[in-house]
Scaffold this motif. Structure first.
Motif, PDB file in Angstrom:
ATOM      1  N   SER A 160      -8.769 -24.279 -25.162  1.00  0.00           N
ATOM      2  CA  SER A 160      -8.311 -23.048 -24.252  1.00  0.00           C
ATOM      3  C   SER A 160      -8.319 -23.377 -22.721  1.00  0.00           C
ATOM      4  CB  SER A 160      -9.597 -21.875 -24.518  1.00  0.00           C
ATOM      5  OG  SER A 160     -10.661 -22.313 -24.264  1.00  0.00           O
ATOM      6  N   PRO A 161      -7.458 -22.681 -22.159  1.00  0.00           N
ATOM      7  CA  PRO A 161      -7.311 -23.210 -20.581  1.00  0.00           C
ATOM      8  C   PRO A 161      -8.538 -22.896 -19.784  1.00  0.00           C
ATOM      9  CG  PRO A 161      -6.004 -21.025 -21.230  1.00  0.00           C
ATOM     10  CD  PRO A 161      -6.402 -21.637 -22.457  1.00  0.00           C
ATOM     11  N   THR A 162      -8.636 -23.361 -18.883  1.00  0.00           N
ATOM     12  CA  THR A 162      -9.638 -23.397 -17.872  1.00  0.00           C
ATOM     13  C   THR A 162      -9.459 -22.167 -16.970  1.00  0.00           C
ATOM     14  OG1 THR A 162      -8.837 -24.685 -16.320  1.00  0.00           O
ATOM     15  CG2 THR A 162     -10.731 -25.760 -17.934  1.00  0.00           C
ATOM     16  N   PRO A 163     -10.587 -21.553 -16.571  1.00  0.00           N
ATOM     17  CA  PRO A 163     -10.310 -20.196 -15.899  1.00  0.00           C
ATOM     18  C   PRO A 163      -9.887 -20.590 -14.607  1.00  0.00           C
ATOM     19  CG  PRO A 163     -12.478 -20.600 -16.028  1.00  0.00           C
ATOM     20  CD  PRO A 163     -11.851 -21.497 -16.841  1.00  0.00           C
ATOM     21  N   ASN A 164      -9.063 -19.473 -13.621  1.00  0.00           N
ATOM     22  CA  ASN A 164      -9.234 -19.497 -12.295  1.00  0.00           C
ATOM     23  C   ASN A 164     -10.603 -19.190 -11.807  1.00  0.00           C
ATOM     24  OD1 ASN A 164      -6.338 -20.082 -12.307  1.00  0.00           O
ATOM     25  ND2 ASN A 164      -5.766 -18.087 -12.588  1.00  0.00           N
ATOM     26  N   ASN A 165     -10.511 -19.213 -10.544  1.00  0.00           N
ATOM     27  CA  ASN A 165     -11.999 -19.032 -10.007  1.00  0.00           C
ATOM     28  C   ASN A 165     -12.181 -17.650 -10.112  1.00  0.00           C
ATOM     29  OD1 ASN A 165     -14.182 -18.559  -8.322  1.00  0.00           O
ATOM     30  ND2 ASN A 165     -13.189 -18.860  -6.486  1.00  0.00           N
ATOM     31  N   PRO A 166     -13.406 -17.499 -11.292  1.00  0.00           N
ATOM     32  CA  PRO A 166     -13.910 -16.191 -11.750  1.00  0.00           C
ATOM     33  C   PRO A 166     -14.728 -15.228 -10.721  1.00  0.00           C
ATOM     34  CG  PRO A 166     -15.110 -17.782 -12.592  1.00  0.00           C
ATOM     35  CD  PRO A 166     -14.267 -18.601 -11.731  1.00  0.00           C
ATOM     36  N   TRP A 167     -14.771 -15.842  -9.562  1.00  0.00           N
ATOM     37  CA  TRP A 167     -15.701 -15.229  -8.316  1.00  0.00           C
ATOM     38  C   TRP A 167     -14.868 -14.676  -7.419  1.00  0.00           C
ATOM     39  CZ3 TRP A 167     -20.630 -13.778  -8.795  1.00  0.00           C
ATOM     40  CH2 TRP A 167     -21.481 -14.514  -9.695  1.00  0.00           C
ATOM     41  N   GLU A 168     -13.531 -15.007  -7.418  1.00  0.00           N
ATOM     42  CA  GLU A 168     -12.688 -14.853  -6.191  1.00  0.00           C
ATOM     43  C   GLU A 168     -12.465 -13.453  -5.931  1.00  0.00           C
ATOM     44  OE1 GLU A 168      -8.586 -15.487  -6.573  1.00  0.00           O
ATOM     45  OE2 GLU A 168      -8.276 -14.949  -8.658  1.00  0.00           O
ATOM     46  N   GLY A 169     -12.786 -12.544  -6.674  1.00  0.00           N
ATOM     47  CA  GLY A 169     -12.916 -11.078  -6.568  1.00  0.00           C
ATOM     48  C   GLY A 169     -14.222 -10.421  -5.851  1.00  0.00           C
ATOM     49  N   GLY A 170     -15.208 -11.428  -5.648  1.00  0.00           N
ATOM     50  CA  GLY A 170     -16.190 -11.087  -4.806  1.00  0.00           C
ATOM     51  C   GLY A 170     -17.411 -10.824  -5.872  1.00  0.00           C
ATOM     52  N   THR A 171     -17.093 -10.635  -7.369  1.00  0.00           N
ATOM     53  CA  THR A 171     -18.140 -10.520  -8.447  1.00  0.00           C
ATOM     54  C   THR A 171     -17.498 -11.354  -9.423  1.00  0.00           C
ATOM     55  OG1 THR A 171     -17.307  -8.557  -9.313  1.00  0.00           O
ATOM     56  CG2 THR A 171     -19.090  -8.271  -7.619  1.00  0.00           C
ATOM     57  N   PHE A 172     -18.321 -11.880 -10.289  1.00  0.00           N
ATOM     58  CA  PHE A 172     -17.954 -12.778 -11.466  1.00  0.00           C
ATOM     59  C   PHE A 172     -17.085 -11.827 -12.622  1.00  0.00           C
ATOM     60  CE2 PHE A 172     -18.376 -14.503 -15.762  1.00  0.00           C
ATOM     61  CZ  PHE A 172     -18.089 -15.880 -15.577  1.00  0.00           C
ATOM     62  N   TYR A 174     -14.601 -12.600 -15.906  1.00  0.00           N
ATOM     63  CA  TYR A 174     -13.915 -13.564 -17.010  1.00  0.00           C
ATOM     64  C   TYR A 174     -13.471 -13.033 -18.276  1.00  0.00           C
ATOM     65  CZ  TYR A 174     -12.735 -17.335 -20.015  1.00  0.00           C
ATOM     66  OH  TYR A 174     -11.805 -18.292 -20.912  1.00  0.00           O
ATOM     67  N   THR A 175     -12.207 -12.827 -18.621  1.00  0.00           N
ATOM     68  CA  THR A 175     -11.825 -12.613 -19.915  1.00  0.00           C
ATOM     69  C   THR A 175     -10.941 -13.495 -20.333  1.00  0.00           C
ATOM     70  OG1 THR A 175     -11.966 -10.294 -18.943  1.00  0.00           O
ATOM     71  CG2 THR A 175     -10.588 -10.704 -21.145  1.00  0.00           C
ATOM     72  N   PRO A 176     -11.247 -13.927 -21.641  1.00  0.00           N
ATOM     73  CA  PRO A 176     -10.218 -15.054 -22.036  1.00  0.00           C
ATOM     74  C   PRO A 176      -8.883 -14.600 -22.086  1.00  0.00           C
ATOM     75  CG  PRO A 176     -12.380 -14.791 -23.426  1.00  0.00           C
ATOM     76  CD  PRO A 176     -12.339 -13.578 -22.556  1.00  0.00           C
ATOM     77  N   SER A 177      -7.837 -15.339 -21.889  1.00  0.00           N
ATOM     78  CA  SER A 177      -6.503 -15.021 -21.984  1.00  0.00           C
ATOM     79  C   SER A 177      -6.094 -14.889 -23.457  1.00  0.00           C
ATOM     80  CB  SER A 177      -5.546 -15.947 -20.993  1.00  0.00           C
ATOM     81  OG  SER A 177      -5.613 -17.423 -21.614  1.00  0.00           O
ATOM     82  N   ARG A 178      -4.982 -14.533 -23.525  1.00  0.00           N
ATOM     83  CA  ARG A 178      -3.878 -14.677 -24.944  1.00  0.00           C
ATOM     84  C   ARG A 178      -3.722 -16.102 -25.437  1.00  0.00           C
ATOM     85  NH1 ARG A 178      -0.249 -13.613 -21.162  1.00  0.00           N
ATOM     86  NH2 ARG A 178       1.647 -14.682 -21.063  1.00  0.00           N
ATOM     87  N   PHE A 179      -4.025 -17.140 -24.535  1.00  0.00           N
ATOM     88  CA  PHE A 179      -3.699 -18.364 -24.813  1.00  0.00           C
ATOM     89  C   PHE A 179      -4.899 -19.094 -25.646  1.00  0.00           C
ATOM     90  CE2 PHE A 179      -1.043 -17.646 -21.130  1.00  0.00           C
ATOM     91  CZ  PHE A 179       0.419 -17.849 -21.697  1.00  0.00           C
TER      92      PHE A 179
END
Length: 266
Positions: A160-172, A174-179
């Motif tokens: 599965s692809p690695t996530p973009n920075n999951p903290w960039e919105g200020g809080t954590f 992460y939701t797995p993508s369709r990929f």
């Protein structure tokens, strides 16, 4: 009756045969196929891909064939999977990870990377560089590559692809993508010589445990491409996923112990 000299000659050949070492079994090679998150310095100055750190955890030779900006589609169309198929031999392992460049839309402009939407054998007609092209789905590209690779007697790991920075919105977050779902389905279609590794979830879990300040520092240019330290952490996440799953095709070839790699098994 054979002469003494001929007997001695035969004995000499026999002794030579017994003393000769058995031919060495060919060493397994691991090939990496992916995008900039895996490639060397794929995200520009101050960044690196996790594929450059993965060899430190393996006792096998690793050849990094990842190229920045590629998707499952463009990697296929450019003949890069074909190149790997020509190189692999029986028992080699090909680790495939795409997804960062596979989304988007085919209209009004096709960027040559976007896949046809869908989870199976759907196709789309598109215009790219002035030519009409048939575009396959993400899993279809992976299945075609995987079946060609396993037909050579090699093994395939689809991640599965690695996530973009999951903290960039200020809080954590992460939701797995369709990929991730597509990668799992591709493995099921390829068969027993393919396995799935949820690299995205393991990376996200480690990023969550490290906290916002540390993880933000992993992304010096944007929310996708990691610093060398970040890339090393992402590589460790893949190793953790392998170890927690018993190693799979790489069982016995991972230098680390499960407890020595940060993160928890899921």
């Amino acid at each position: 009756m054979p002469s003494i000299s001929s007997v001695l000659s035969l004995l000499g050949f026999a002794a030579l045969a017994l003393s000769s070492p058995a031919p060495n079994k060919r060493a397994v090679t691991v090939y990496l196929a992916g995008d900039s998150t895996m490639a060397k310095a794929g995200g520009g100055s101050g960044t690196d891909g996790w594929g450059n750190y993965f060899p430190y955890s393996l006792s096998l030779s690793v050849v990094n064939k990842a190229i920045g900006g590629r998707s499952a589609r463009s990697y296929t169309v450019e003949g890069r999977f074909d190149e790997i198929v020509k190189l692999v031999q029986a028992n080699d392992i090909v680790l495939i990870e795409f997804g960062h460049n596979d989304g988007g839309s085919l209209s009004p402009t096709d960027n040559g990377r976007t896949d046809c939407p869908g989870a199976g054998s759907e196709t789309c007609q598109s215009t790219y560089n002035g030519q009409t092209v048939t575009v396959l789905t993400y899993p279809a590209y992976l299945i075609n590559a995987g079946k060609a690779i396993t037909a050579k007697g090699a093994k395939v790991i689809i991640s599965s692809p690695t996530p973009n920075n999951p903290w960039e919105g200020g809080t954590f977050a992460y939701t797995p993508s369709r990929f991730t779902t597509y990668a799992k389905s591709a493995v099921a279609s390829i068969g027993s010589n393919a396995m799935f590794v949820d690299h995205g979830q393991y990376t996200a879990n480690i990023f969550q445990s490290l906290g916002k300040t540390k993880v933000d520092a992993f992304f010096p240019n944007d929310h996708t491409h990691t610093s060398p330290v970040g890339a090393n952490t992402v590589s460790k996440a893949f190793v953790k996923a392998l170890l927690c799953g018993g190693g799979g095709f790489l069982s016995g070839s991972v230098k680390n112990s499960t407890s020595s790699v940060e993160g928890a098994c899921i």
